[in-house]
Design a protein around this motif. Structure first.
Motif, PDB file in Angstrom:
ATOM      1  N   LEU A 136       0.800  -1.229   0.000  1.00 60.66           N
ATOM      2  CA  LEU A 136       0.000   0.000   0.000  1.00 60.66           C
ATOM      3  C   LEU A 136       0.839   1.289   0.000  1.00 60.66           C
ATOM      4  O   LEU A 136       0.499   2.249  -0.697  1.00 60.66           O
ATOM      5  N   VAL A 165     -10.256   4.009  -2.037  1.00 63.29           N
ATOM      6  CA  VAL A 165     -10.040   4.221  -0.604  1.00 63.29           C
ATOM      7  C   VAL A 165     -11.374   4.427   0.115  1.00 63.29           C
ATOM      8  O   VAL A 165     -11.588   3.923   1.225  1.00 63.29           O
ATOM      9  N   ALA A 168     -12.955   1.098   0.612  1.00 62.57           N
ATOM     10  CA  ALA A 168     -12.296   0.362   1.695  1.00 62.57           C
ATOM     11  C   ALA A 168     -12.722   0.898   3.057  1.00 62.57           C
ATOM     12  O   ALA A 168     -12.953   0.122   4.002  1.00 62.57           O
ATOM     13  N   THR A 241     -14.754  -2.961  -5.989  1.00 62.42           N
ATOM     14  CA  THR A 241     -13.370  -2.482  -6.112  1.00 62.42           C
ATOM     15  C   THR A 241     -12.730  -2.993  -7.395  1.00 62.42           C
ATOM     16  O   THR A 241     -12.042  -2.246  -8.111  1.00 62.42           O
ATOM     17  N   LEU A 281      -2.812   0.349  -7.869  1.00 66.95           N
ATOM     18  CA  LEU A 281      -4.060   0.295  -7.105  1.00 66.95           C
ATOM     19  C   LEU A 281      -4.488  -1.130  -6.757  1.00 66.95           C
ATOM     20  O   LEU A 281      -5.456  -1.314  -6.011  1.00 66.95           O
ATOM     21  N   ILE A 284      -5.063  -2.176  -3.003  1.00 65.85           N
ATOM     22  CA  ILE A 284      -6.327  -1.781  -2.364  1.00 65.85           C
ATOM     23  C   ILE A 284      -7.381  -2.849  -2.600  1.00 65.85           C
ATOM     24  O   ILE A 284      -8.117  -3.245  -1.685  1.00 65.85           O
ATOM     25  N   GLU A 285      -7.458  -3.344  -3.822  1.00 68.77           N
ATOM     26  CA  GLU A 285      -8.418  -4.399  -4.136  1.00 68.77           C
ATOM     27  C   GLU A 285      -8.138  -5.656  -3.304  1.00 68.77           C
ATOM     28  O   GLU A 285      -9.065  -6.271  -2.754  1.00 68.77           O
TER      29      GLU A 285
END
Length: 584
Positions: A136, A165, A168, A241, A281, A284-285
């Motif tokens: 991250l 974000v 999340a 996501t 990214l 994040i997923e």
């Protein structure tokens, strides 16, 4: 600090995480090799038609991918080993916590699932969620590279990152409460199932299957409902996501194509920006998809934090074996989760070579005295001492060797006869095991079992009768000739032969200079005692020589009948107490 020390569970964690962070840095840098390769192919190879350049770039890329894959595999294995190391180091302390919890004055329900919490932490270290957390911090760097390709592409990527974000954050807010509710319901369900398993015979005999089944079904429904809702939240967030990330990748490609038409960027830069943004990214997923395991691991860590990171209590210094006396000095004892004293200001002093009988009505505090004498319950006031040393000044392992205990409710383990007698020692002393079995009068019965002392007795000693279990537990109490032997209702399930073996065992304790404390409901069970303590409403009402106590009982108004019955019971076998009372 040795293995099993609470603080040592996380002592090396920071160094391990630093190493994982370094591996993650190299892996994330090497992740740029693919986009840069695409950039060079589109902007240099295709324009120059240079096959040697293409071959050189491809060979270099293959080498970088091999290095990246190797480092990523090493990182994954390192995380697994860290998780296993935490489990290996902390498990003894956690198991000790599980054993202490029922004896605590303020039991913590979370302690009952401490071992499963430790499993949860180890499994999280083995999953992809933790590795994604180390990736991250590289998101801003990937976005900065996209900005360098073109600011407009950077703005599009930043907008997409903010959306992910936000997803999340919403997932954390919703799933955390649902996961906590599912965990609480699951703990209640497991506790009910365990209680039902322990009391299966009572449930069957009283026809309680339907009532308990309905209660279990209600708890199970609540658990499944909360668990399903938490999974739905995390699953939906993961799908959203993923779709958003793919859509954002297409948006970057579209925007890059528009800029390429204008001549602001090249075609290779357009494709490289889309790949870099997608890779940046992706953590994040991954984190969103593993959010529930992250929440579970965090809750488990908070539950175990004090145990895993707390300061170890120094082990008391080893003391000489006790050989002179037992002293109870104004002891007051509360039951766990209670503020009402079960024993109040109890005092007595016993010299070596004595047998003490503790008698009284049900609920007078006799079993509480037994638990306190062996150190299972800690007094809130006063002290129990062996040779003038309070029990808490003895190393627990040493103290256990000097104490034998037969509880009122006998519990045996699903292990061999020898292991049960030897208190589950890894290497039992065969001579001491046989000596203890002979003292309890069960040696011949053990030899008649299919495998003798190596016969597994099943859970709670299921292959033995109630009397045999009682005598096996008596042998366990007598193992290695402890100085203090505390027996709570030791003749509850014994026949005449068992009673004789019990009396012989008590006489042996007296002859070798030990101390035996026999808890009993009736005077006949303590007929070999030198001294008698009478419990009344949690207090030791009288304590002294047997003849003096019986004489005092006879001297009380209305006490002659009871004293005569007690005298007859002392003179005869405990099984004749009722007849003695009738004759009185």
């Amino acid at each position: 600090m040795g293995i099993g020390s609470p603080r040592s569970a996380f002592a090396g964690l920071r160094r391990g995480f630093v190493a994982i962070a370094l591996f993650s840095a190299v892996v994330n840098i090497l992740m740029l090799a693919g986009p840069l390769y695409m950039l060079q192919v589109y902007d240099r190879v295709l324009t120059s038609h240079s096959v040697p350049t293409l071959v050189a770039l491809s060979v270099l890329l293959a080498g970088l991918y091999v290095v990246m894959g190797t480092l990523d595999a090493i990182r994954s294995r390192a995380l697994v080993k860290i998780g296993h190391s935490i489990d290996l180091t902390a498990a003894p302390s956690v198991f000790a916590r599980v054993l202490r919890e029922p004896l605590s004055k303020n039991p913590d329900p979370a302690s009952r699932r401490a071992l499963s919490d430790l499993d949860q932490i180890r499994q999280f270290f083995s999953g992809a969620g933790l590795a994604a957390l180390f990736d991250l911090p590289w998101i801003p760097i990937y976005l900065a590279i996209v900005y360098l390709i073109h600011p407009v592409l950077g703005l599009v990527a930043t907008g997409g990152a903010l959306v992910l974000v936000a997803i999340a954050t919403f997932t954390n807010h919703r799933a955390r409460r649902l996961a906590a509710a599912a965990s609480a319901a699951g703990a209640e369900r497991a506790a009910l199932a365990e209680a039902a398993r322990r009391n299966a015979d009572v449930i069957a005999g009283l026809g309680m299957e339907g009532a308990l089944g309905a209660r279990f079904a209600a708890l199970n429904d609540r658990f499944l409902g909360a668990s399903a809702r938490a999974s739905e939240v995390v699953g939906t967030a993961g799908v959203v996501t993923k779709v958003c990330r793919l859509a954002l990748q297409s948006a970057v490609l579209g925007t890059g194509a528009y800029l390429a038409i204008d001549g602001a960027v090249t075609g290779g830069a357009m494709i490289a920006a889309a790949i870099i943004m997608a890779r940046g990214l992706q953590p994040i997923e991954t984190v969103v998809q593993h959010w529930r395991s992250l929440l579970s691991a965090r809750a488990a860590y908070r539950n175990l934090k004090d145990e895993l990171t707390g300061t170890s209590v120094p082990e008391p210094m080893q003391l000489p074996p006790p050989a002179r006396a037992l002293r109870v000095d104004r002891v007051t004892v509360l039951a766990p989760e209670s503020r009402t004293p079960l024993v109040l200001d109890a005092s007595l002093s016993v010299s070596a070579g004595s047998i003490v009988g503790v008698i009284g009505a049900s609920g007078s505090g006799k079993s509480t005295v037994a638990r306190t004498l062996v150190g299972a319950w800690t007094p809130v006031r006063g002290r129990v001492m062996l040779d003038c040393a309070p029990l808490d000044q003895w190393p627990r392992a040493d103290l256990a060797r000097h104490i034998g205990y037969l509880p009122q409710d006998v519990e045996l383990f699903d292990a061999s006869v020898a292991e049960n007698i030897a208190r589950m020692e890894a290497s039992p002393d065969a001579e001491a095991v046989i000596a203890a079995a002979r003292s309890a009068g069960i040696h011949e019965r053990v030899l008649s079992l299919p495998e003798g002392y190596q016969t597994r007795i099943g859970e709670c000693g299921s292959i033995l009768s109630a009397g045999q279990r009682q005598r096996l537990a008596l042998a366990r109490a007598l193992y290695r000739d402890p100085f203090l032997v505390v027996l709570d209702e030791p003749n509850a399930n014994l026949d005449a032969e068992g009673e004789a073996a019990l009396v012989a065992a008590l006489e042996a304790v007296r002859r070798r200079g030990g101390i035996a404390v026999v808890i009993a409901h009736r005077p006949g069970a303590v007929r070999v005692a030198d001294q008698i303590a009478i419990m009344e409403a949690g207090r030791i009402a009288r304590f002294g020589a047997r003849e003096e106590i019986l004489g005092a009982r006879a001297a009380r108004p209305g006490g002659r009948r009871a004293a005569k019955a007690a005298s007859l019971a002392v003179a005869n076998d405990a099984t004749d107490v009722k007849a003695a009372e009738e004759r009185a």
